[in-house]
Design a protein around this motif. Sequence first.
Motif, PDB file in Angstrom:
ATOM      1  N   UNK A 222       0.828  -1.211   0.000  1.00 44.42           N
ATOM      2  CA  UNK A 222       0.000   0.000   0.000  1.00 44.42           C
ATOM      3  C   UNK A 222       0.862   1.261   0.000  1.00 44.42           C
ATOM      4  N   UNK A 223       1.934   1.218   0.785  1.00 44.32           N
ATOM      5  CA  UNK A 223       2.840   2.363   0.860  1.00 44.32           C
ATOM      6  C   UNK A 223       3.529   2.610  -0.477  1.00 44.32           C
ATOM      7  N   UNK A 224       3.996   1.537  -1.124  1.00 44.38           N
ATOM      8  CA  UNK A 224       4.735   1.674  -2.380  1.00 44.38           C
ATOM      9  C   UNK A 224       3.841   2.112  -3.541  1.00 44.38           C
ATOM     10  N   UNK A 225       2.590   1.725  -3.508  1.00 45.55           N
ATOM     11  CA  UNK A 225       1.703   1.992  -4.655  1.00 45.55           C
ATOM     12  C   UNK A 225       0.792   3.196  -4.437  1.00 45.55           C
ATOM     13  N   UNK A 226       0.871   3.822  -3.277  1.00 41.87           N
ATOM     14  CA  UNK A 226       0.002   4.964  -2.988  1.00 41.87           C
ATOM     15  C   UNK A 226       0.207   6.084  -4.014  1.00 41.87           C
ATOM     16  N   UNK A 227      -0.880   6.505  -4.611  1.00 41.33           N
ATOM     17  CA  UNK A 227      -0.828   7.607  -5.563  1.00 41.33           C
ATOM     18  C   UNK A 227      -0.405   7.213  -6.967  1.00 41.33           C
ATOM     19  N   UNK A 228      -0.118   5.937  -7.185  1.00 38.73           N
ATOM     20  CA  UNK A 228       0.286   5.487  -8.511  1.00 38.73           C
ATOM     21  C   UNK A 228      -0.924   4.979  -9.282  1.00 38.73           C
ATOM     22  N   UNK A 229      -1.105   5.485 -10.483  1.00 40.26           N
ATOM     23  CA  UNK A 229      -2.252   5.050 -11.281  1.00 40.26           C
ATOM     24  C   UNK A 229      -1.930   3.795 -12.082  1.00 40.26           C
ATOM     25  N   UNK A 230      -0.634   3.545 -12.289  1.00 35.98           N
ATOM     26  CA  UNK A 230      -0.255   2.400 -13.119  1.00 35.98           C
ATOM     27  C   UNK A 230       1.033   1.781 -12.580  1.00 35.98           C
ATOM     28  N   UNK A 231       0.925   0.593 -12.038  1.00 35.94           N
ATOM     29  CA  UNK A 231       2.110  -0.137 -11.592  1.00 35.94           C
ATOM     30  C   UNK A 231       1.856  -1.631 -11.819  1.00 35.94           C
ATOM     31  N   UNK A 232       2.924  -2.402 -11.752  1.00 35.62           N
ATOM     32  CA  UNK A 232       2.830  -3.835 -12.016  1.00 35.62           C
ATOM     33  C   UNK A 232       3.147  -4.591 -10.736  1.00 35.62           C
ATOM     34  N   UNK A 233       2.235  -5.459 -10.341  1.00 33.24           N
ATOM     35  CA  UNK A 233       2.449  -6.307  -9.172  1.00 33.24           C
ATOM     36  C   UNK A 233       2.621  -7.743  -9.655  1.00 33.24           C
ATOM     37  N   UNK A 234       3.735  -8.359  -9.288  1.00 32.34           N
ATOM     38  CA  UNK A 234       4.014  -9.736  -9.705  1.00 32.34           C
ATOM     39  C   UNK A 234       4.184 -10.581  -8.452  1.00 32.34           C
ATOM     40  N   UNK A 235       3.478 -11.690  -8.391  1.00 29.58           N
ATOM     41  CA  UNK A 235       3.432 -12.530  -7.198  1.00 29.58           C
ATOM     42  C   UNK A 235       4.377 -13.705  -7.343  1.00 29.58           C
ATOM     43  N   UNK A 236       5.070 -14.036  -6.254  1.00 29.95           N
ATOM     44  CA  UNK A 236       6.081 -15.092  -6.274  1.00 29.95           C
ATOM     45  C   UNK A 236       5.857 -16.100  -5.161  1.00 29.95           C
ATOM     46  N   UNK A 237       6.163 -17.354  -5.433  1.00 32.12           N
ATOM     47  CA  UNK A 237       6.185 -18.392  -4.400  1.00 32.12           C
ATOM     48  C   UNK A 237       7.157 -19.471  -4.838  1.00 32.12           C
ATOM     49  N   UNK A 238       7.754 -20.138  -3.871  1.00 28.03           N
ATOM     50  CA  UNK A 238       8.685 -21.220  -4.212  1.00 28.03           C
ATOM     51  C   UNK A 238       7.924 -22.506  -4.521  1.00 28.03           C
ATOM     52  N   UNK A 239       7.192 -23.024  -3.529  1.00 26.79           N
ATOM     53  CA  UNK A 239       6.459 -24.270  -3.786  1.00 26.79           C
ATOM     54  C   UNK A 239       5.085 -24.317  -3.136  1.00 26.79           C
ATOM     55  N   UNK A 240       4.777 -23.363  -2.269  1.00 20.79           N
ATOM     56  CA  UNK A 240       3.461 -23.334  -1.619  1.00 20.79           C
ATOM     57  C   UNK A 240       2.633 -22.260  -2.310  1.00 20.79           C
ATOM     58  N   UNK A 241       1.857 -22.687  -3.308  1.00 21.60           N
ATOM     59  CA  UNK A 241       1.169 -21.710  -4.141  1.00 21.60           C
ATOM     60  C   UNK A 241      -0.127 -21.194  -3.524  1.00 21.60           C
ATOM     61  N   UNK A 242      -0.474 -21.700  -2.348  1.00 21.64           N
ATOM     62  CA  UNK A 242      -1.601 -21.101  -1.629  1.00 21.64           C
ATOM     63  C   UNK A 242      -1.241 -19.668  -1.230  1.00 21.64           C
ATOM     64  N   UNK A 243       0.066 -19.400  -1.101  1.00 21.30           N
ATOM     65  CA  UNK A 243       0.505 -18.050  -0.728  1.00 21.30           C
ATOM     66  C   UNK A 243       0.320 -17.080  -1.885  1.00 21.30           C
ATOM     67  N   UNK A 244       0.385 -17.582  -3.106  1.00 22.84           N
ATOM     68  CA  UNK A 244       0.084 -16.743  -4.271  1.00 22.84           C
ATOM     69  C   UNK A 244      -1.354 -16.253  -4.180  1.00 22.84           C
ATOM     70  N   UNK A 245      -2.256 -17.156  -3.803  1.00 20.95           N
ATOM     71  CA  UNK A 245      -3.670 -16.785  -3.696  1.00 20.95           C
ATOM     72  C   UNK A 245      -3.885 -15.761  -2.597  1.00 20.95           C
ATOM     73  N   UNK A 246      -3.163 -15.904  -1.494  1.00 17.68           N
ATOM     74  CA  UNK A 246      -3.285 -14.929  -0.401  1.00 17.68           C
ATOM     75  C   UNK A 246      -2.774 -13.562  -0.831  1.00 17.68           C
ATOM     76  N   UNK A 247      -1.689 -13.556  -1.593  1.00 18.42           N
ATOM     77  CA  UNK A 247      -1.168 -12.295  -2.113  1.00 18.42           C
ATOM     78  C   UNK A 247      -2.123 -11.686  -3.138  1.00 18.42           C
ATOM     79  N   UNK A 248      -2.767 -12.547  -3.928  1.00 17.83           N
ATOM     80  CA  UNK A 248      -3.731 -12.059  -4.907  1.00 17.83           C
ATOM     81  C   UNK A 248      -4.925 -11.400  -4.195  1.00 17.83           C
ATOM     82  N   UNK A 249      -5.341 -11.982  -3.083  1.00 16.06           N
ATOM     83  CA  UNK A 249      -6.428 -11.387  -2.295  1.00 16.06           C
ATOM     84  C   UNK A 249      -6.041 -10.000  -1.789  1.00 16.06           C
TER      85      UNK A 249
END
Length: 284
Positions: A222-249
């Motif tokens: 939230x701090x990094x993207x505050x006030x930005x109209x266009x940025x790219x968020x890329x989600x990463x996980x090693x092997x537990x991809x349930x964490x990708x879903x949590x980050x997506x939420x």
Amino acid sequence: MEKIKLLADSACDLATEVAKENDIRIIPFKLTLDGENYIDDKFDITPEEFYKTLRETDATPKTAQITPLIFEEVFREELENADEIIFIGLSAKTSGTFNNAVLVKNMLEEETGKKIHLVDAGTFSLGYGDAALRAAQMIKEGKSAEEVVEAVKEILANTEIYFGVETLDYLKKGGRITTMSAIIGGMLDIRPVLKVQDGLVGAIDKVKGEKKMLLKIEEYIKKETEGLSDCRLILLASDDFSKIEKLREIAERNNIKVAGEGVVGSTIGCHAGPGAFGVVIAKK
């Protein structure tokens, strides 16, 4: 028009098919795991096999630099058909690999008269894998090598990575934290919030448990993207991809577009270990 060939090392964590589709040649690191030597090319050992071994054994994985000899072989091969090369590599502050590329660049430029452009990513994983994809698009659009390199440097200067780990063991084995810190952290379930800063990984916060880790990472997003109209968020996980879903939420909750997701590969995984997860925030 000058023909440009784009290269990156395997720590950029681009999927093999994505790199191929975008005409990016990946130069793989080598690693040692449980007494066996592997090439980090997603085929010799897949990330799934790598993390499974880490979870099921006490093996300590190690990486080896890409040698000057390998760089010379690859650069010479590509210069047979290309006028210029752009290579985007893992942070020079964490590996001697980039300096090996510099040695070969200086030798071959003098010998061939062709240009080899080297970009020290100053970061890890898809933090520069994404920049490489954008560089590939610029090359397709007909931009010069100099224009691409300057644009990539600007992208990288405005990219942040925040991540967390499931266990401190691999950071300890890699010399990133002390043994005592790892023992105490493991006992109390205290985990560092990690950030790539000035080409190195550093702890910027500490929390207890995964739930608080995710909340803290949300704060930083939230701090990094505050006030930005266009940025790219890329989600990463090693092997537990349930964490990708949590980050997506988290992204959905804050109305931030997710530009992609990826697997933390074996080279970075040697230090992050299984269960690691994080976000790349590209602000340009």
